[in-house]
Design an enzyme around this catalytic site. Sequence first.
Site, PDB file in Angstrom:
ATOM      1  N   ASP A 172      -9.477  -3.569  -1.721  1.00  0.00           N
ATOM      2  CA  ASP A 172      -8.216  -3.066  -1.061  1.00  0.00           C
ATOM      3  C   ASP A 172      -8.263  -3.398   0.607  1.00  0.00           C
ATOM      4  OD1 ASP A 172     -10.500  -1.781  -0.716  1.00  0.00           O
ATOM      5  OD2 ASP A 172      -9.855   0.301  -1.655  1.00  0.00           O
ATOM      6  N   HIS A 173      -9.271  -3.369   1.363  1.00  0.00           N
ATOM      7  CA  HIS A 173      -9.436  -3.607   2.681  1.00  0.00           C
ATOM      8  C   HIS A 173     -11.212  -3.709   2.952  1.00  0.00           C
ATOM      9  CE1 HIS A 173     -11.569   0.360   2.502  1.00  0.00           C
ATOM     10  NE2 HIS A 173     -10.156   0.727   1.596  1.00  0.00           N
ATOM     11  N   ASP A 232     -17.652   0.221  -0.201  1.00  0.00           N
ATOM     12  CA  ASP A 232     -16.879   0.951   0.898  1.00  0.00           C
ATOM     13  C   ASP A 232     -17.612   2.008   1.437  1.00  0.00           C
ATOM     14  OD1 ASP A 232     -14.305   1.881   2.119  1.00  0.00           O
ATOM     15  OD2 ASP A 232     -14.943   3.789   0.768  1.00  0.00           O
ATOM     16  N   HIS A 251     -18.911   2.828   5.283  1.00  0.00           N
ATOM     17  CA  HIS A 251     -18.498   3.881   5.900  1.00  0.00           C
ATOM     18  C   HIS A 251     -19.667   4.580   6.512  1.00  0.00           C
ATOM     19  CE1 HIS A 251     -14.460   4.629   5.105  1.00  0.00           C
ATOM     20  NE2 HIS A 251     -14.581   4.545   3.795  1.00  0.00           N
ATOM     21  N   SER A 280      -7.851   3.160   0.855  1.00  0.00           N
ATOM     22  CA  SER A 280      -7.824   2.953  -0.386  1.00  0.00           C
ATOM     23  C   SER A 280      -6.603   3.223  -1.664  1.00  0.00           C
ATOM     24  CB  SER A 280      -9.143   3.434  -1.139  1.00  0.00           C
ATOM     25  OG  SER A 280      -9.988   2.846  -0.546  1.00  0.00           O
ATOM     26  N   ASP A 288     -10.404   9.508  -8.042  1.00  0.00           N
ATOM     27  CA  ASP A 288     -10.363   8.825  -6.693  1.00  0.00           C
ATOM     28  C   ASP A 288      -9.404   7.947  -6.579  1.00  0.00           C
ATOM     29  OD1 ASP A 288     -13.140   8.881  -4.403  1.00  0.00           O
ATOM     30  OD2 ASP A 288     -11.574   7.490  -4.233  1.00  0.00           O
TER      31      ASP A 288
END
Length: 350
Positions: free
Chosen positions: A284-285, A242, A246, A70, A121
């Site tokens: 971002d991904h 995200d 995870h 990120s 963050d």
Amino acid sequence: MKKILALCLLSVSLFGQKTPKNVILLIGDGMGVSQIYAGLTANRGHLNLERVKVIGFHKNQASDNYVTDSAAGATAFATGKQTYNGAIGLDSTRVPAVTLLEMAEQKGLATGLVSTCDITDATPSSFIAHQLKRSMHEEIALDFLKTNVDVVIGGGRKYFEKRKDGLNLLDTLRQKGYQVHATLDLDGVTKGSVFALYAEENPIKVMEGRGDALLKSAKKSLEILNQNKKGFFVMIEGSQIDWGGHANDADYAITEMVDFDKSIGYALDFAKKNEETLVIITADHETGGMALMGGNMKTGEVKAAFTTKGHTGQMIPVFAFGPGADTFGGIYNNYDIFTKIKQALKLGQK
Ligand code: MG
Ligand code: ZN
């Protein structure tokens, strides 16, 4: 002949394509196509995101890795530099790179950062800080004070007031004229600059009762930033899609995605009414290598599988709405989004 051509071009730019005064950049951290479609399915067949008609894809490699994190991802959007994983607002040679938010400030635009994680963050901080590693939360917090950002709403209060160096940055912010708040009860805040850190650390999940915190934050940020006659730039992050990835927890990722979509809907309504606002929605991904193995649009049931506990390298969709949206069709690099926004807002120009 040349004069006539120049006049024609001028009139096209004046009357044909409107240029935006404001940019709302919405980042769903870890939000790949699967997360979007899972959210759409869980929401029984629809998302606000579907109202956007211009869609592109970005390639998102970091300078040192096929798969971005990120920090490198947000730094690419914020600065136009492809950099290494973990970098906050630095290029691949570790040199600070000027960000969209800083350029917007220089041009007199109002600026804001909104997230559902620590505001220090990687995603929000890459727009305002310049540090070697994303884990340097206290150094990143100090960087917020070097700017004149107008609206900051998110978590991570402890990095501002319970610091190893003993400084209380919230006091400093008050001295600088910020309205500092520790909750999202911001009805009394109707103008000026505001720093609302409504959680000591990361805000809780939607599944655990975060409610409409992100939507409330997004609304408040637009209410305040829109008072600047020159325009504004704001980044609003759906941070925890995200984390669902995870955790390989489909319900977590989906509830965060659907929550993020509410702010997308609000931003699109705002832009539709305002007519001078460019809205860009991307990620971002992707996180988790999520695959959809089944589902039901009527019941909202989703069967998902994951291939990793980390990020993946897949192309990421970009959705654009409003004046200037057309430049976001096609396939390009994540760092090209910086240039597209910079050009749309004519940043770095007199
Ligand atoms: Mg993030
Ligand atoms: Zn992640």
